[in-house]
Design an enzyme around this catalytic site. Structure first.
Site, PDB file in Angstrom:
ATOM      1  N   TRP A 136     -13.547  19.326  15.354  1.00  0.00           N
ATOM      2  CA  TRP A 136     -13.044  19.012  14.031  1.00  0.00           C
ATOM      3  C   TRP A 136     -13.908  19.637  12.943  1.00  0.00           C
ATOM      4  O   TRP A 136     -15.130  19.635  13.027  1.00  0.00           O
ATOM      5  CB  TRP A 136     -13.019  17.482  13.819  1.00  0.00           C
ATOM      6  CG  TRP A 136     -11.995  16.791  14.669  1.00  0.00           C
ATOM      7  CD1 TRP A 136     -11.195  17.342  15.622  1.00  0.00           C
ATOM      8  CD2 TRP A 136     -11.685  15.392  14.643  1.00  0.00           C
ATOM      9  NE1 TRP A 136     -10.387  16.398  16.187  1.00  0.00           N
ATOM     10  CE2 TRP A 136     -10.667  15.193  15.617  1.00  0.00           C
ATOM     11  CE3 TRP A 136     -12.134  14.308  13.901  1.00  0.00           C
ATOM     12  CZ2 TRP A 136     -10.119  13.930  15.862  1.00  0.00           C
ATOM     13  CZ3 TRP A 136     -11.593  13.058  14.141  1.00  0.00           C
ATOM     14  CH2 TRP A 136     -10.580  12.873  15.111  1.00  0.00           C
ATOM     15  N   LYS A 141      -8.431  20.921  13.005  1.00  0.00           N
ATOM     16  CA  LYS A 141      -8.717  20.827  14.429  1.00  0.00           C
ATOM     17  C   LYS A 141      -8.739  22.207  15.034  1.00  0.00           C
ATOM     18  O   LYS A 141      -7.701  22.813  15.263  1.00  0.00           O
ATOM     19  CB  LYS A 141      -7.695  19.922  15.104  1.00  0.00           C
ATOM     20  CG  LYS A 141      -7.831  18.516  14.553  1.00  0.00           C
ATOM     21  CD  LYS A 141      -6.810  17.554  15.068  1.00  0.00           C
ATOM     22  CE  LYS A 141      -7.062  16.212  14.376  1.00  0.00           C
ATOM     23  NZ  LYS A 141      -6.095  15.192  14.764  1.00  0.00           N
ATOM     24  N   GLU A 190      -5.405  -2.857   3.572  1.00  0.00           N
ATOM     25  CA  GLU A 190      -5.196  -3.428   4.910  1.00  0.00           C
ATOM     26  C   GLU A 190      -6.406  -4.209   5.402  1.00  0.00           C
ATOM     27  O   GLU A 190      -6.362  -4.815   6.470  1.00  0.00           O
ATOM     28  CB  GLU A 190      -4.898  -2.310   5.921  1.00  0.00           C
ATOM     29  CG  GLU A 190      -3.529  -1.669   5.765  1.00  0.00           C
ATOM     30  CD  GLU A 190      -3.512  -0.490   4.795  1.00  0.00           C
ATOM     31  OE1 GLU A 190      -4.424  -0.413   3.939  1.00  0.00           O
ATOM     32  OE2 GLU A 190      -2.601   0.341   4.889  1.00  0.00           O
ATOM     33  N   THR A 211       0.862  -1.173   0.000  1.00  0.00           N
ATOM     34  CA  THR A 211       0.000   0.000   0.000  1.00  0.00           C
ATOM     35  C   THR A 211       0.899   1.223   0.000  1.00  0.00           C
ATOM     36  O   THR A 211       1.884   1.278   0.739  1.00  0.00           O
ATOM     37  CB  THR A 211      -0.932  -0.024   1.229  1.00  0.00           C
ATOM     38  OG1 THR A 211      -1.747   1.134   1.210  1.00  0.00           O
ATOM     39  CG2 THR A 211      -0.169  -0.101   2.539  1.00  0.00           C
TER      40      THR A 211
END
Lengths: 546, 546
Positions: free
Chosen positions: B444, B439, B330, B185
């Site tokens: 957020w 942030k 993954e 990856t």
């Protein structure tokens, strides 16, 4: 070199965790044993299963302990299963239809420490209670209002017991190969034998049977398991349906046509599964009332052969696709489904139905072979038949406490006791039980095929075929017939009818007429009785030409 | 107490064994790299995979050895996979679209002992050959007739090599947790990292993704995997389709609209899966030609967000159901599917499509959570967003050779690097990449939502939002805009347009206009470049009121 993927053991609690996390408000409706229809959700079932586990832990039920259940399909029964497996213990489903001494035997053999039971089984269990040596308490699956007076020692009202717990409990983590459930199978001889499922086998079976050509449960399905949870691991539906987030309808104790039809139509059931007798009852009810079940799309029928007429009825009159499933308690239980392959989809309707009566193709997790008596593999040609043997992660390798001894062959396959053909497309068709097949000169004759052929004669009501000893051929078939009322067909007439419909050497060596063929408790032919009855019968072909 | 079920390890060869046993004549059609369309069957693929395994064993390839493949989706590539895993070795799929030095890096890092490659990659590999330290031979996936002259040392013609073996070989049995495949990856920083699949993870993933609401492969399906096998474990289709006995169509190297449409219509493809750009190409081709694809029922789109307009086109113009899939290399790779729950089925069409653009609900084998920066779990309310973390038997616990260090949190969850919301029904929606989220004062702000909002302004061509340091709020958003040709919108105009469409404190602290926003190789916004460019920019709100 090992893979670098996470350890995530295949444990049953992951199924109800998944359902509660992703489908918390999905409904499980139950026709309760007390009477009313009640509803709950996966979120609530998980929460109560945690409380069951917490209570069990509080009664010192530990990993590996057996806990009995004698109960119908209800949301309560399901939360009890998850509670038991969630504390690492083993659910033992007791079939209430067994003879009393068999119930006593299996509960004592399993050493059940507790017994959960439905309200309507209290009387039955009171009569047995003294014989149950290991049961420390009886938990009646009802609330305070409906709790009966009972002579059972340590009788507990389930709702009081559950709701008194706070649910602050974590599942007990066990090895995925740990025992998780027991279901006893009643052979024709000797005591019932216990099949011990593991967490791994239940999870893998539920995954495998959820593939599209088998149960194929979807989040859009409303699944009604009619086959009782005490029958052959409940056909896995208490695992497969929550794994998919399907809505569920639990029919409780009333499995008559009217009760099932009303549940199907009230809740929009899309898929259901059960044995042929139940669907025959539903079929008769629908035929009498002219009712329809528009929501029902898939009807899974298993446990014994599906009548052709039922396939036709549900396909043509109810627009429901009939799927014939075959399995055994020892196989967790599904082995094959008679779902249509593209090869068969284009067949004319009646030929297609004939394919659907077959046992069909196997789950990914089930390897099949057919063998002769020496264990040699036989060809998959749709004609050659042999002993059907299976292998897989959800197939038994032994019975509880070693009963029955070694059950696998040298290649690790389990002998199903059935005789079957398998065709080029992997489609399996059971032709006989191994113990009933007639071994004539090293070749096999299917007793079932001969019986089916004989009952096709207009004067024959019932037919049974058994093998009798023959000095030259080892065994030869004897056809036992019950004639229809007022009819008395001649032997030659029936033989003439059968000739040309089977190989000449399959034709019975003799025919005898009787008034009655002894049935078993479930209505099947009791061939062991017939064999005793004709043990000294001498076939006319003995010492004669063939 | 252990269960009494058979040992039957979850090994990849059981999948092709099952297909060959139960679906021996089922077709796999391939548009070959040489040109013509060729057909084979599961029976033949298994037989040839056994020969591949036999040949590999003969070249002393042993359990755990890595073998590279640089190839398109073809039946040959599939039989090579099964041959490699069948000898206990590890297939390493190399993405030909990587930069040359990345290809060199991953082949050397994996220590591939052999490299299988398609005909059209020979030239590319010749240029790299000297840098590949561990590769002992190059096996060109073609026949004698098409075998090129090549400077590759130990170049082998695949067909000669395979057909010279007799196939008298038994699969090498390994532990189900043994490594079986590697896919690298490419992170945004540093070298690519290897994800190592095990036999167990591949089998469990294939089972889980075959449930009805995900791939749901059936024996009646004709499945065309358009996503290349070198991309994220080929989305498991080389396992899932044979497990179900589905017919397969392998598109080879031509993934343009015309090539795909002709394959779909020639073979009656019912289900296909690939990335949005490929389906956009198909969509444009269909729109230009007015062609239809009547057999296609399910179109799985994943890899990046699905354009709303594509969902509408395929649903309304082609009567194909669009399923948005989300996953990662993954995760083997599927995590969730945007398949419709009954809650959403009754929504008006446009609202339903909006649900279909979401990433959706998780496989049974994938546990999700969203957390804040301190790892605390956040509520599933469809509004709160947090870092998305996953757990399951087919989710990575580490990278090959320990690259990247510890990747799981204290509860064993893998951090996906995405920021997402999850609603009450378990429906997940990715709102940002964790590294791009802004942030501000402990809360957020989604850069993606602000960008999507800004490009809604009629004068804005492109928009990117990055977080800049702010002494009071830690970070505050800067909106970077490319205006449409000939337009020069005012800051106040754009801010006015955005006001009332998001929370006031989400509004960018400043807007800058640029001629170009640097794209990545795959057309995404290169925010790392933008951050460098504006590293010294001071927001007007610094030291000012807010």
């Amino acid at each position: 070199m090992r893979g670098l993927m996470q350890e995530w053991p295949l444990l049953c609690h992951t199924i109800i965790d998944h359902a509660a996390r992703n489908h918390p408000d999905r409904r499980i409706a139950t026709r309760s044993v007390e009477g009313p229809i009640v509803s709950t959700t996966y979120g609530a079932v998980r929460q109560r299963a945690l409380k069951v586990a917490q209570r069990l832990a509080g009664m010192s039920i530990r990993a590996g302990d057996r806990v009995g259940t004698l109960a119908w399909n209800t949301a309560r029964h399901m939360e009890v299963w998850y509670g038991i497996t969630g504390v690492g213990a083993i659910y033992h489903t007791v079939n209430p239809r067994l003879f009393h001494d068999q119930i006593t035997y299996i509960i004592n053999h399993a050493e059940d420490r507790l017994l959960f039971l439905d309200l309507n089984f209290v009387e039955q269990v009171e009569k047995l209670a003294e014989t149950l040596k290991t049961v420390e308490a009886f938990i009646v699956l009802t609330d305070r209002e409906n709790m009966p007076d009972t002579s059972l020692k340590n009788a507990i009202c389930y709702e009081d017991w559950v709701t008194g717990a706070d649910g602050d409990f974590a599942w007990v983590e066990v090895d995925e190969n740990a025992g998780c459930g027991i279901c006893y199978t009643s052979g024709t001889t000797g005591h019932p034998k216990g099949v011990v499922y593991s967490h791994r086998s239940n999870v893998l079976h539920a995954l495998s049977v959820n593939m599209a050509d088998f149960f194929g449960c979807s989040v859009k399905d409303v699944v009604m398991p009619v086959v009782p949870m005490f029958h052959a691991n409940g056909w896995s539906l208490a695992f497969s349906a929550p794994m998919a987030g399907s809505e569920m309808v639990m029919p409780g104790r009333n499995l008559d046509g009217e009760s099932l039809c009303s549940l199907i139509n009230e809740f929009g059931v899309t898929m259901s599964a059960g044995v042929p007798t139940v669907w025959l009852g539903l079929q008769h009810y629908l035929q009498e009332t002219g009712k329809k079940m528009p929501s029902l799309r898939r009807l899974v029928i298993g446990g014994s052969a599906v009548p052709f007429s039922s396939i036709r009825f549900f396909e043509e009159e109810q627009d429901a696709h009939v799927l014939h499933a075959w399995g055994m308690t020892e196989m967790s239980p599904i082995g094959t489904f008679g779902s249509l392959k593209p090869e068969y989809a284009a067949l004319p309707r009646e030929e297609r139905y004939a394919v659907q009566t077959k046992q069909g193709h196997s789950l990914y997790t089930v390897e099949m072979k057919i063998t002769d008596d020496d264990g040699n593999r036989l060809p998959w040609d749709g004609k050659t038949f042999g002993r059907l043997k299976c292998k897989g992660p959800a197939v038994a390798k032994a019975y509880f406490k070693g009963e029955g001894g070694e059950v696998l062959d040298a290649e690790g396959f389990f002998d199903t006791g059935d005789v079957a053909t398998i065709d080029e497309n992997g489609y399996m068709n059971i032709t006989d039980r191994a113990k009933d097949v007639i071994k004539s000169g090293g070749e096999w004759i299917s007793s079932i095929e001969l019986e089916n052929l004989a009952v096709g004669h207009p004067d024959v009501a019932e037919a049974a075929v058994i093998g009798l000893h023959h000095p030259k051929w080892d065994e030869r078939p004897l056809l036992v017939i019950v004639a229809k009322d007022g009819k008395s067909p001649a032997k030659e007439d029936i033989l003439g009818f059968m000739t040309d419909k089977v190989a000449k050497w399959w034709l019975p060596d003799d025919i005898v007429f009787v008034d009655e063929i002894p049935p078993t408790a479930t209505g099947k032919i009791q061939k062991t009785e017939l064999r005793k009855q004709f043990a000294d019968y001498t076939l006319p072909t003995v010492d004669g030409p063939r």
